[in-house]
Scaffold this motif. Sequence first.
Motif, PDB file in Angstrom:
ATOM      1  N   ARG A   1      -4.875  29.815  -6.085  1.00  0.00           N
ATOM      2  CA  ARG A   1      -4.381  29.183  -7.301  1.00  0.00           C
ATOM      3  C   ARG A   1      -5.419  29.234  -8.432  1.00  0.00           C
ATOM      4  NH1 ARG A   1       0.538  28.201  -6.212  1.00  0.00           N
ATOM      5  NH2 ARG A   1       1.251  26.922  -4.476  1.00  0.00           N
TER       6      ARG A   1
ATOM      7  N   GLY B   1       4.267  31.217  -6.439  1.00  0.00           N
ATOM      8  CA  GLY B   1       4.412  30.492  -7.695  1.00  0.00           C
ATOM      9  C   GLY B   1       3.374  30.895  -8.720  1.00  0.00           C
TER      10      GLY B   1
ATOM     11  N   ARG C   1       4.023  28.491  -0.544  1.00  0.00           N
ATOM     12  CA  ARG C   1       5.467  28.569  -0.819  1.00  0.00           C
ATOM     13  C   ARG C   1       6.099  27.170  -0.734  1.00  0.00           C
ATOM     14  NH1 ARG C   1       9.575  26.876   2.878  1.00  0.00           N
ATOM     15  NH2 ARG C   1       8.579  26.861   4.905  1.00  0.00           N
TER      16      ARG C   1
ATOM     17  N   LYS D   1       5.510  25.542  -3.929  1.00  0.00           N
ATOM     18  CA  LYS D   1       6.372  26.094  -4.967  1.00  0.00           C
ATOM     19  C   LYS D   1       7.846  25.749  -4.731  1.00  0.00           C
ATOM     20  CE  LYS D   1       7.718  28.592  -8.461  1.00  0.00           C
ATOM     21  NZ  LYS D   1       7.573  28.023  -9.816  1.00  0.00           N
TER      22      LYS D   1
ATOM     23  N   HIS E   1       9.782  27.246  -2.394  1.00  0.00           N
ATOM     24  CA  HIS E   1      10.539  28.433  -1.981  1.00  0.00           C
ATOM     25  C   HIS E   1      11.066  28.248  -0.565  1.00  0.00           C
ATOM     26  CE1 HIS E   1      10.421  31.264  -5.166  1.00  0.00           C
ATOM     27  NE2 HIS E   1       9.113  31.395  -5.216  1.00  0.00           N
TER      28      HIS E   1
ATOM     29  N   HIS F   1       9.674  21.528  -6.452  1.00  0.00           N
ATOM     30  CA  HIS F   1       8.643  22.357  -7.077  1.00  0.00           C
ATOM     31  C   HIS F   1       7.419  21.502  -7.358  1.00  0.00           C
ATOM     32  CE1 HIS F   1      11.891  25.159  -7.377  1.00  0.00           C
ATOM     33  NE2 HIS F   1      12.582  24.336  -8.134  1.00  0.00           N
TER      34      HIS F   1
ATOM     35  N   ASP G   1       4.064  23.913 -11.049  1.00  0.00           N
ATOM     36  CA  ASP G   1       4.645  24.745 -12.101  1.00  0.00           C
ATOM     37  C   ASP G   1       6.174  24.776 -12.081  1.00  0.00           C
ATOM     38  OD1 ASP G   1       4.507  26.492 -14.273  1.00  0.00           O
ATOM     39  OD2 ASP G   1       4.524  28.271 -12.969  1.00  0.00           O
TER      40      ASP G   1
END
Lengths: 976, 95, 195
Positions: free
Chosen positions: A634, A792, A833, A836, A838, A965, A968
């Motif tokens: 990150r 992400g 993930r 993020k 996902h 999320h 971001d």
Amino acid sequence: MTRLSGGLIDRSRTLSFTFNGRSYPGHPGDTLVSALLANDVRLVGRSFKYHRPRGVFSAGSEEPNALVTLGSGARAEPNTRATVAELFDGLEARSQNHAGPLGFDLLAVNDLLSPFLAAGFYYKTFMWPKAFWEKLYEPAIRRAAGLGSLSMQPDPDAYDKGFLHCDLLVIGAGPSGLSAALTAARAGAKVILADEDFRLGGRLLAESHTVDDAPATDWIAGVEAELASLPNLRLMRRTTVWGAFDHGIYGAVERVADHLPDPGAGVRQTLWRITARRVVLAAGATERHIPFANNDRPGILLAGAMRAYANRWAACPAQRVAIFTNNDDGHRTALDLLGKGVQVAAVVDTRPDATALGPYRTYPAAQVTNTWGRRGLTAIRVAHEGGSDWVTCDALGVSGGWNPNVHLASHQRGRPVWDAAAQAFLPGACPPGMIVAGAAAGQGSTHAALHSGAKAAQTALADLGIVANLPDLPRAEDTPLNLRPLWHVPGKRRAWVDFQNDVTVNDIALAHRENMRPVEHLKRWTTLGMATDQGKTANVTAIAVMADLTGQSIAATGTTIYRPPYTPVSLAVLGGGDTGAQFRPRRLTPTHPWAQAQGAVFVEVGPWMRAQYFPRPGETHWRQSVDREVLATRAGVGLCDVTTLGKVDVQGADAGVFLDRLYCNPMASLKVGMVRYGLMLREDGHVFDDGTCARLGAEHYVVTTTTAQAGPVFRQMEFARQCLWPDLDVHLISTTDAWAQISVAGPQARALLGRVVDGFDLSNAAFPFMACANLTVCGGLRARLFRISFSGELAYELAVPARYGAALMARLVDLGADLGATPYGTEALGVLRIEKGHAAGNELNGQTTAQMLGLGRMVSAKKDAIGTVMSRREGLVSDTRILVGLLPVDAAGPVVAGSHLFAEGAVQQTDTDQGWVTSACYSPHVGSSIGLGFLADGAARMGEVIVAANPLQRQNVRLRVVSPHFIDPDGGRLRD
Amino acid sequence: MLIPHPLLGPRDAVEFTYLGDASLLARPDGLAEGADAAFHDYVYLRDNPAGVHRELWYHEQGDRSWLVVTRNTVTHEILGAELARDVALAMRGAK
Amino acid sequence: MTDLIPITALGTPGGTQPQRARFGALHLAEDDSMGLASFSLRRGQGAPQAVALPGPGGFLGGFAQGQGIGALWMAPDQWLILGTGQALGDFAAQVAVLLPGGCVTDQTDAWAGIEITSDAGPGPIEALMSKLVNIDLAGFGPGRATRTGLEHMSVFVLRRSESQIAVLGMRSAAASLWHALTTAAARLDHARGTA
């Protein structure tokens, strides 16, 4: 020493073996039993239920009594039939099923309790009190039951498997099998001849008959030499064909090294899968006995076996023997034994017109009614027309006729048929392509066997269009049995029918009284015909006894049928050697050798080995490594091998149309040079898989699948292409292994990639989010670049031919040192993930829908894609569960995947269940554990506190519902 | 079992994966009237006869052909095998 | 030319040399030099005029004379084209020129090739195949090729000659394939030694 003259043993060499720790001599060609008999050992075991002393009963694989443990240590193998154990120097054998020494078994008390241990005893007795079964009865019965014990150590031997194909498989190398094989092999057919014995000849080896006026072994040797000279015949000794399966597939086990002290670097046994166009079953016949009182003492055996021991192995259980018979075959045994110098005390013949065929005493119209001898036979009681006598003898041969070995013929449900003339069950409907010959077909004389074998081979090959001439067969005996059936000697004392399971005539009578009369019931009520011998010497006799009791004919009484295996097969060889490294293949990623050199820890992901994390010096816990990898990605740039994702190349004029029908969202509209996330549904409307779809050209797409579903997705794509839309021009091929694909993720990803691409414009304008391109890297290496992100972050996936994967990874790490380039493994991949939001395998578990994933609007109603219609079902549409993020209220609290979600204060039961936690991890970005989960009405419950229940560990954790999320949420990082 | 592959001859069944009733070839039109009911039947209603049955087999460890195999489920006798693609094309032609 | 150094499918770090092993008459050698590409005929496209592609179960070596290019039948209307010594170039592009009009996909690094030769005739080769693949050898002479299972892996087996076969397995499973082949070959050699 009861070693006779002659025999097929090699007296020039002496082998030493032990039985129960005592050493004995034997010779090559001996079996364990023939050598024991030659050493005057008659007591070889104890019976299963009553622990009665037992001796050898047969000379072949049908043996019910002489079960021993062979070998020692990890190689100890219980319940092997000593009759077919080929002797070698150093063989170790031990008797089984006794407490204390074999001669004085403490468990023999069961014999005194025999009135209580009749058929169905366990079923009747241990019914109540009910609670006693589990705690008291079953453990006690289990301790007392069974035969030998396992070593409880891993099997040290190697096993393997193989595949053979032939025109004709001949099962059995007795006279009929040899003549069948010879007929077929001379005709040029591809032939396999398999026999369980270590020597060819079958029953001929056990007889004193001549063939063409010479010893039978001369004829066998001639045939053997000719067969060896024919390259189209494969001779398989020590190979048991144990099962007949669909469409001519036969299972066989070759005992490659069981006759060797140690297989060394070789295999012990091989499992062969034989695909045969035609089969001749020449499995011979098994002699049957005639039950009479106390017929189970050591020294009482089948008369044909006694003859086999004398003729083939020059061994006899005693110096003074008697014969009990209902046919002429018993007299042959008497003659052969006399010829070997054994005393024949009497031949007890049930037939009134019986006469002696030689200089021995014959009792016509007589029966054996009792026997004497505690640990071995010493005398028999003979009832005859003039009264009854005790006859002193130390062994008794019993001959009740012969049962054809129909087993393999009935493996495909073909029920054997009673033949009154032969007084035997003959093969009924055989598996397609099988012909039965020789004694297995009731053609038991040597002459008949030779001719039926040759004829069977000729007929079988004619079916295949191969012309085979009948060979000139030698002159051989053709004498009838002249059998007069007698199935048991009536009496009140126990007369054993099934020795292995201690089933007596009285047990069958009891089953009859209790109405367990159909053969299938009889078998199960009395345990008749079970265990290692599967009733080879017992079943037909038991059926005949039941027929007597019911007054029905044997034909009307019927018979059970046989299943594979013909004789016991070890689980180890059925595994075919698929243990250790061969248990299943491992797939390695292109960067595997590089990751190994970096000290990566690997994890199994299906068949793949993937780097889980890359520990660095000073890191003592995996979380330290993973947190570092996540934060480095990150903050700078992370590198991960993502080759394992399935890749399918899709080309053709209709590729876009085709993909439109596979994915629930549109794909045909995708522009060349762009990538789109795609969701595949199953036809029932649930999510099947997700991935990306990149359009490399007007008629060229590359789609990716999840690692786990790569195979099923490709299968589904082929199904769609061939079965659903065969008129489309679409071409598929997997390219998963062709390309090494590396994820380059993080704010410095572009900077790092800029150092390897060959003059490729990576700017946001030239290569925006979701772009893809062919390009070259590192000075001309062809590559593919996809700007896609699972983490992400600003991210790319770079693919190069697989052989360059490891070098590219090393190059990227090297060039990115100043950018903080950090390799990361599957753990960090998972954290990234989840942060993020996902979905991955945990969310795509086959029970979830696009709507639950928050992707309901992706499902296009304008086209007919797989699953679209069913995804609109009321039951799926009305489901309010949706993917949410979950944060512990107490920052130190855990989030446990698999926990179920409940409203605070609610009773926790099925009908109040509101969802579950699908994925959880520690997020170094958030600074606490986080989770993803499906929650009822989740979209409307942001900020609410709920409870995650994990009753297995009595956990109730309060979680706050948040957006999935965690980083971001607007996706700015992806697009910068 | 041996599957008589129309192009490759008899092949051992272990090379194949099994799907089931060949009626799956007759996928309804998802954009047509009454598609909901048609798909319900297509997805959930299958014949499972004791006797002659037409089944889909996929030659996964082979040439990746989907086959329609006609098999007697009682005796396991195989009466024939065709390329599913040919069957599907013929169905289209017949429509 | 790129300065990245490729490794073979069985390669360890720096493993740029193909693996080799010998067990009695059998020689096993990793071959990383073959270029591979799939070729599919478009719907309605006729068979290529320039070359005769093999039918089902067939394998044709060197059909494009002088180019060391062969083909094996993979699926209806689909072939795997093999190019000796073409691994490092863009073999798919070459195939697209040679066989125009179809769909071509690079497969060079999708497969690990192992060549197995016998210096004692077909016997050892056929014994090895009998232990590994369920193929009827009666119909598997030179010029035949098939895809089948080998120790739970999907492979192509090519009969190059009476005494030579090639096994193509998934590149990622190359180590398992090598283990299976060498284990079987070693056991055969042992059995021959003790027989």
